[in-house]
Design an enzyme around this catalytic site. Structure first.
Site, mmCIF file in Angstrom:
data_model
loop_
_atom_site.group_PDB
_atom_site.id
_atom_site.type_symbol
_atom_site.label_atom_id
_atom_site.label_comp_id
_atom_site.label_asym_id
_atom_site.label_seq_id
_atom_site.Cartn_x
_atom_site.Cartn_y
_atom_site.Cartn_z
ATOM 1 N N GLU A 89 0.886 -1.201 0.079
ATOM 2 C CA GLU A 89 -0.018 0.047 0.035
ATOM 3 C C GLU A 89 0.944 1.193 0.153
ATOM 4 O O GLU A 89 0.233 2.356 0.187
ATOM 5 C CB GLU A 89 -0.806 -0.140 1.338
ATOM 6 N N SER A 95 -6.587 -2.377 1.954
ATOM 7 C CA SER A 95 -7.181 -1.796 0.599
ATOM 8 C C SER A 95 -7.724 -2.802 -0.356
ATOM 9 O O SER A 95 -7.453 -2.447 -1.672
ATOM 10 C CB SER A 95 -5.939 -0.992 -0.080
ATOM 11 N N TYR A 109 -9.747 4.212 -4.563
ATOM 12 C CA TYR A 109 -8.647 5.508 -4.505
ATOM 13 C C TYR A 109 -8.531 6.083 -5.759
ATOM 14 O O TYR A 109 -7.955 7.391 -5.956
ATOM 15 C CB TYR A 109 -7.257 4.924 -4.082
ATOM 16 N N ARG A 128 -10.988 3.106 11.847
ATOM 17 C CA ARG A 128 -12.193 3.207 10.981
ATOM 18 C C ARG A 128 -12.669 1.623 10.852
ATOM 19 O O ARG A 128 -11.814 0.747 10.241
ATOM 20 C CB ARG A 128 -11.850 3.753 9.616
ATOM 21 N N ASP A 148 -15.219 -1.261 8.950
ATOM 22 C CA ASP A 148 -16.032 -1.553 7.976
ATOM 23 C C ASP A 148 -17.332 -2.552 8.274
ATOM 24 O O ASP A 148 -16.885 -3.623 8.895
ATOM 25 C CB ASP A 148 -15.263 -1.902 6.677
ATOM 26 N N GLU A 163 -13.806 -5.655 9.532
ATOM 27 C CA GLU A 163 -12.393 -5.416 9.745
ATOM 28 C C GLU A 163 -12.254 -4.157 10.406
ATOM 29 O O GLU A 163 -13.232 -3.192 10.215
ATOM 30 C CB GLU A 163 -11.548 -5.554 8.662
ATOM 31 N N ASN A 213 -9.562 -0.714 10.777
ATOM 32 C CA ASN A 213 -8.066 -0.294 10.121
ATOM 33 C C ASN A 213 -7.618 0.761 11.280
ATOM 34 O O ASN A 213 -8.278 1.714 11.530
ATOM 35 C CB ASN A 213 -8.280 0.366 8.874
ATOM 36 N N GLY A 237 -6.867 5.676 5.832
ATOM 37 C CA GLY A 237 -6.422 6.288 4.631
ATOM 38 C C GLY A 237 -6.850 7.793 4.892
ATOM 39 O O GLY A 237 -7.738 8.355 5.716
#
Length: 324
Positions: free
Chosen positions: A26, A154, A224, A263, A265, A279, A281, A285
């Site tokens: 990433e 990602s 992205y 964050r 999901d 998951e 994070n 990002g």
């Protein structure tokens, strides 16, 4: 939340390294995140500098006199506890979760084991180590099934498997990124994400974002590099559903021992509107397409103040967050 990142003594933050780039798959996204964070901090008068661990050793942070770090690294060697451990040894406070929480959250299988033990809803799964295991998982979990690396982000190496003859290729792709591969039950419904800011009892969820990707394919490209994915914030979900997701995300954050920010999901199952954690994070990002800044803006917090507030919460594992 609208006052987040205000009334901060910028000079007290000292010399700041924005860690970006790194050696993970990433790297490209990390450079985009880090460039944005660096510009935001500098616009606020912070003595901030770019630092790419792929180009110089972390020991240089001490040599060059950095006082704290904003971690804008993603993936391995960035949000998996390794950089966090090095910064602990160097005694340099950093943003986000500590060593253990970072390491656990990076491992989707370990994360799901803990969430399941704590009674938090997450899709059923199998850990696999071969094509044969993947076929067995497909028979147990049914179609569609998600196959992905256990420790990457990602949407790297992810496949949505519809038929048994796709299992071999899906496993081979995921195994390119990680020796541990996760097969996961697919939850059909609304795709959402929800950031958390703060630590301990003070950690609180930001507004939920509902994601509508082209043909339901929220992959690396659509995350992205395209403008066709739609992000709804406010989410448009019923108030009761939004609140339930926020409570679930806050529990998921605290259960893993996260701090600073993260964050999560979540999929909302269409059949009964039940939310499922996918998951979390711990170094989300911060690009132009990123979702934590979007949720923060919905509460009146600018990108610049978000970056400044997160930096001011930097800490080491052995102490509370340093509120500057």
């Amino acid at each position: 939340m609208s006052t987040f990142g205000t009334n901060i003594d910028v000079k007290a933050l000292g010399k700041v390294a924005v860690l970006m780039g790194g050696r993970s798959s990433e790297r490209e996204v990390s450079l985009m995140s880090g460039t944005g964070v660096l510009a935001a901090l500098q616009s606020k008068g912070v003595n901030a500098h770019k630092f790419d661990p792929a180009e110089q050793g972390l020991d240089q942070l001490k040599v060059q006199g950095f006082d704290r770090c904003f971690i804008a690294l993603h993936g391995r060697f960035g949000e998996d506890g390794t950089v966090q451990g090095a910064l602990e040894l160097l005694g340099i406070p950093y943003t986000g979760s500590g060593v253990m929480a970072s390491s656990i959250a990076m491992d989707k299988i370990m994360t799901k084991r803990i969430w399941r033990f704590e009674g938090l809803s997450t899709p059923d799964w199998r850990m696999v180590a071969s094509t044969e295991d993947t076929l067995a998982a497909f028979q147990a979990l049914g179609a569609p099934m998600i196959v992905k690396p256990a420790r990457d982000g990602s949407s790297m190496g992810l496949t949505k498997v519809m038929t048994a003859d796709q299992c071999a290729q899906a496993y081979a792709l995921a195994a390119q990124y990680d020796a541990e591969v996760l097969c996961e039950e697919f939850i059909a419904g609304d795709e959402t994400t929800c950031p958390v800011i703060g630590s301990g009892a003070a950690a609180h969820a930001l507004p939920v974002i509902r994601i509508v990707a082209p043909e339901g394919n929220y992959d690396y490209q659509n995350k992205y590099f395209t403008d066709t994915t739609q992000y709804h914030c406010p989410s448009g979900l019923p108030e009761q559903e939004e609140k339930a997701i926020q409570e679930l995300v806050e529990k998921s954050f605290r259960t893993l021992g996260c701090r600073g920010w993260a964050r999560a999901d979540i999929m909302i199952r269409a059949s009964d509107r039940k939310p499922f954690l996918l998951e979390i994070n711990t170094s989300p990002g911060m690009t132009g397409h990123s979702l934590v800044p979007m949720a923060a803006r919905a509460t009146g917090v600018s990108y610049e103040n978000l970056c400044l507030g997160l930096l001011a919460s930097s800490a080491l594992d052995d102490g509370e967050a340093e509120h500057v």
